[in-house]
Each structure stands twice: as C-alpha cells, then as structure tokens.
Scaffold this motif. Structure first.
Motif, PDB file in Angstrom:
ATOM      1  N   ASN A  65      17.252  34.433  -8.922  1.00  0.00           N
ATOM      2  CA  ASN A  65      18.187  33.651  -8.371  1.00  0.00           C
ATOM      3  C   ASN A  65      17.238  32.362  -7.547  1.00  0.00           C
ATOM      4  O   ASN A  65      18.187  31.504  -6.965  1.00  0.00           O
ATOM      5  N   VAL A  66      16.307  32.544  -7.032  1.00  0.00           N
ATOM      6  CA  VAL A  66      15.679  31.649  -6.140  1.00  0.00           C
ATOM      7  C   VAL A  66      14.494  30.694  -7.316  1.00  0.00           C
ATOM      8  O   VAL A  66      13.614  31.273  -8.165  1.00  0.00           O
ATOM      9  N   THR A  67      14.645  29.315  -7.097  1.00  0.00           N
ATOM     10  CA  THR A  67      14.095  28.575  -7.633  1.00  0.00           C
ATOM     11  C   THR A  67      13.171  27.630  -6.767  1.00  0.00           C
ATOM     12  O   THR A  67      13.493  27.098  -5.776  1.00  0.00           O
ATOM     13  N   MET A  68      11.723  27.531  -7.299  1.00  0.00           N
ATOM     14  CA  MET A  68      10.912  26.815  -6.151  1.00  0.00           C
ATOM     15  C   MET A  68      10.578  25.545  -6.955  1.00  0.00           C
ATOM     16  O   MET A  68      10.193  25.455  -8.378  1.00  0.00           O
ATOM     17  N   LEU A  69      10.672  24.492  -6.169  1.00  0.00           N
ATOM     18  CA  LEU A  69      10.211  22.939  -7.109  1.00  0.00           C
ATOM     19  C   LEU A  69       9.531  22.257  -6.053  1.00  0.00           C
ATOM     20  O   LEU A  69       9.836  21.869  -4.702  1.00  0.00           O
ATOM     21  N   ASP A  70       8.519  21.504  -6.615  1.00  0.00           N
ATOM     22  CA  ASP A  70       7.928  20.373  -6.128  1.00  0.00           C
ATOM     23  C   ASP A  70       8.623  19.283  -6.570  1.00  0.00           C
ATOM     24  O   ASP A  70       8.764  18.662  -7.634  1.00  0.00           O
TER      25      ASP A  70
END
Length: 194
Positions: A42-47
């Motif tokens: 449920n965790v998204t990492m985004l640049d």
C-alpha cells in the motif's frame, strides 16, 4: 500488519531538480529510501522531480502523503523540519515554500479543489545552502540530512500502520529508482572529481 479493510494508501514523493545542487534533496531522499528499505504494497515511492501539476493524479489516489523537498524556511542550511497536515500550505495564494518554479502548494490546492487531497499530509523539508550551482551536487549540510529525513518518514509510516523494513542488502542497480547514471552516486562522481 494492516488488513485490507484498514490499509491506507500512502504516497512518498520526492520533488526537486537534481541539476540544481540542494534543489535535488527530495529526489535523493526517495532514491536512497527505495534502495535501502522495503515497503508494504500500500506504499508507493515516487520521484516527482519537477513535474508540478502532473502529480495531482498521484495525490488523488493517496490517503496519506509524505513529501520530501528543499524548503526555504529561512533557517540555517541543512536544518530539517517536519510540517504536518493543516500546516502544509495548500493554496495558491499562500506564500511559496517550495523552491520550484511551480510551487507544490499548487498541486495540493488542485487536489483539494477536486476533493481528493490526501487526508494526512507530512512535508519533510531541508533548508538548502546552494541552489545556484547548476549541475552541482548536494552540499554537505543538506546531504547529511538524507538519513534523518528517512528516519522521520519511517516514524510516520509506522504511525500509519505500514512500517518500512530495512533491506538486508540494498537493491541492485538494475532496480534503482533513477537510471541512466543520474542516480546519486554516479551523478556526484561526475560533479566532484575523485
């Protein structure tokens, strides 16, 4: 571990321009965070780089948002500050706190106007020293705040029921968040002759 019924969708977003010295702080934090930690689904990492209003769609899908950025708080260079919820500027009429040409508060404001702004907001900002060194690396006071910024975010993730887990070995280069030699180590190797 969160159950499907109570899982919050969490977005961790690094914003900034890696070509402008300390302006790249947010991107470098998510890059390092992604490399060293594993996250629940449920965790998204985004640049988010300098995408500005293009980020609204990502915010609409999040219940909780953690933003990493270079912020001019008027404090000593390298000072790290956490701002939460209603303290995070959301409106276009607010004083710009982001150092980007299009302030992130416009992104928050657009999501808010659509009725889809994340319910919980956290801004982890670092006071920059240098924004004029085009092509230059992060300055020492800002670089040293990457690990503390990650620690702060780990505390927030734990509070939101989705703790990060330290990887036993960092991700291989093939799975890095940034590619094409713009990752932190390769970029700074070029910016600072060894």
């Amino acid at each position: 571990m969160p159950t499907p019924e109570n899982t919050k969708r969490i977005l961790m977003l690094g914003i900034g321009n890696i070509l402008r010295a300390d302006e790249g702080f947010g991107v470098r934090v998510v890059e390092q965070f992604h490399r060293r930690y594993a996250f629940p689904d449920n965790v998204t990492m985004l640049d988010g780089g300098t995408q500005g209003l293009y980020l609204v769609n990502f915010l609409e899908e999040a219940d909780c948002l953690i933003v990493f950025d270079a912020i001019d708080y008027g404090l000593a260079p390298g000072h790290l500050k956490l701002v939460r919820d209603e303290e995070v500027p959301k409106f276009t009429g607010a004083k710009k706190v982001s150092l980007h040409q299009t302030g992130f508060q416009e992104v928050l404001s657009a999501a808010d106007l659509l009725g889809r702004c994340p319910q919980e907001l956290a801004l982890i900002g670092c006071q920059p020293l240098d924004l004029e060194d085009w092509g230059g690396p992060l300055t020492d006071p800002v670089r040293t705040q990457i690990a503390p910024a990650i620690e702060l975010a780990c505390e927030l993730l734990a509070q939101w029921g989705s703790p990060a887990k330290l990887r036993t070995t960092p991700l291989p280069e093939s799975e890095r968040l940034l590619a094409n030699d713009i990752d932190h180590a390769n970029y700074e190797r070029r910016a600072r002759p060894i």
